[in-house]
Enzyme design. Sequence first.
Site, PDB file in Angstrom:
ATOM      1  N   ASP A 266      -4.168  22.030  41.798  1.00 16.68           N
ATOM      2  CA  ASP A 266      -4.483  20.819  41.041  1.00 16.68           C
ATOM      3  C   ASP A 266      -4.078  19.566  41.815  1.00 16.68           C
ATOM      4  O   ASP A 266      -3.060  19.533  42.507  1.00 16.68           O
ATOM      5  CB  ASP A 266      -3.720  20.864  39.708  1.00 16.68           C
TER       6      ASP A 266
ATOM      7  N   GLU B 250      -8.662  21.111  44.225  1.00 17.82           N
ATOM      8  CA  GLU B 250      -9.242  20.055  43.395  1.00 17.82           C
ATOM      9  C   GLU B 250      -8.872  18.741  44.089  1.00 17.82           C
ATOM     10  O   GLU B 250      -7.769  18.234  43.931  1.00 17.82           O
ATOM     11  CB  GLU B 250      -8.690  20.094  41.970  1.00 17.82           C
TER      12      GLU B 250
END
Length: 636
Positions: free
Chosen positions: A316, A369
């Site tokens: 993330d 990401e």
Amino acid sequence: MDCSDNIIDISNISEYDQYLFHEGRHFRSYRILGAHFGAQDEAAGVRFAVWAPGAKEVRVVGDFNDWQGDGHGMERLDDSGIWQLFIPGVGCDAVYKYEIMAWDGRLILKADPYAFWAELRSGTASRVFPLDGYRWQDSDWQEPQQPQGAVHQPMIIYEVHLGSWRRKPDGAFYSYRELAEELVNYVVDMGYTHIELLPLAEHPLDASWGYQATGYYAPTSRYGNPDDLKYFIDRCHQQGVGVILDWVPGHFCKDEHGLRLFDGGPLFESGFYGLAENEGWGTLNFDFCRPEVWSFLIGNAMYWLDIFHIDGIRVDAVANLLYRDYGKKPGEWLPNSHGGRENLEAIEFLKKLNEVVHFDYPRALVIAEESTTWPLITRPVYLGGLGFDFKWNMGWMNDTLKYVSLDPIHRQWEHHLLTFSFLYAFSENFLLPLSHDEVVHGKKSLLSKMPGDYWQKFANLRALYGYFMAHPGKKLLFMGGEFGQFIEWNEAIGLDWFLLDHEMHAKMKQYVEDLNRYYRRTPALWQADNDWRGFEWIDCHNYSQSIISFLRRYHDGEFTIVICNFTPVVRQDYRVGVPKVGRYREVMNSDLPQYGGSNLWNPELTAEEVTWNNQPCSIMVTVPPLATIFLQYVAD
């Protein structure tokens, strides 16, 4: 809980283990720190070990000593900052914390950073749980450990938040074991290749969706115990479904029982405000200048792979790791040693993470990401890259959702939003995300983003999904998108499954299922995702009619023709260039009546030797309104 099968001899932590930990190279640090059930001198119990170099004293408190640690002071291992204690008679499922006397004499209670389970929120204590007690049944899935070239395989990921995929009538969560039946069967029936789970590390606040964790080694107790999660993953593998876990190595939450000021001062976070504080998210950034943090985090990635058999991690907010000034204003951040904004230590951490994971697990996926233009995200470390397998294509996502949200009459002026992504589509190994982030906080659901009346909304969304499936790159769709959830996602309630009682939603679900299966059986749509040779424009310039057409190619020469019409106007006798003389058959059409469409389709077509769109031949096609169609060459 019976832990009789998990009794092992527990020796003191070796000097070599301590050395590796402090070097940032103990990639199984969870084997030495935390609470390990075993035996010493033939007495069963638990060895507790924790890193707290700034502490004056550390004691173990729990339900086994009435939370009074006077008799359970831990021993400090020389100058290592690691404290350990074996307590006989402590069993599995025991609840505990560390009572830490800080440098200034303050007493603080902390959960174990390496706890393998935790109390259900609002409880904050850690729980003893054996690492290796589960008997796996996924040997067939695990057997081929050699690389299989994920970039050359089909990948359609179903992104799921376990707490809100479905709720029981009383609002209670489904357990890991219940989801192993309900959710896994659904994913198999829908034709997905992978499930991606929003973070499962223990976290105090439901509304954080797991992205602000306190227990990095503790699967959340909301849905059961760690063995229950193993059962869920085991059943995924038995059904041929891979499991990807969202993982958050950039920052952690500030709750008192967590990592913040763990031993009374900065430990997991930097002592410099401009490096530690992440004001945009109300969290603290990990300190990548500290090698023990490397051991903690890389060890954590390996823990999920080793102990839970996951197939990959989605990292993330990579941009938050790459840049010291990410989300900060001038004056709120500290430059690196060269005066730049790049986070040099975090960059080296990411490279080492990918090297370590891929050395032991060549088939494992590490997905970034990442929302900036940082180069070579998915190139190997030895070639100067960061070493990720895939990168989320955030540019494609933003452009595409902006385009399809426009009224069709205005789309001709924004045609570049539809075509620009093809200019860089092969610069990285991309994954196309239609994720949870796009359907929350006032952004509307995918269906609600679509313009037009009720019928047009569904037609627009079907056309989008067809374009999504045909565009180079692996695929990810968040739960609820497959049946046209109307309201945006709310983590506190289940999806609106009742919508499947309505015809158009049921037909949307059928379309997504059929599209998934068509994609998986059509190598031209995925075999050369990261290669220019797998794609060729037929016509990218027809902005006035908002139609694009292109080829997807397979290495053996097989190809698929894709035509997307983003207006509600039917185009009869629309000429499309094709590469070969012969017959062409329509193999997928989002406008068919079983999907809720207007039933405009093409019978078998025969190519004429009429040059068109820089192709030697052409066919005359009926292009349905707000639709994507796929045509296959039929050899004579």
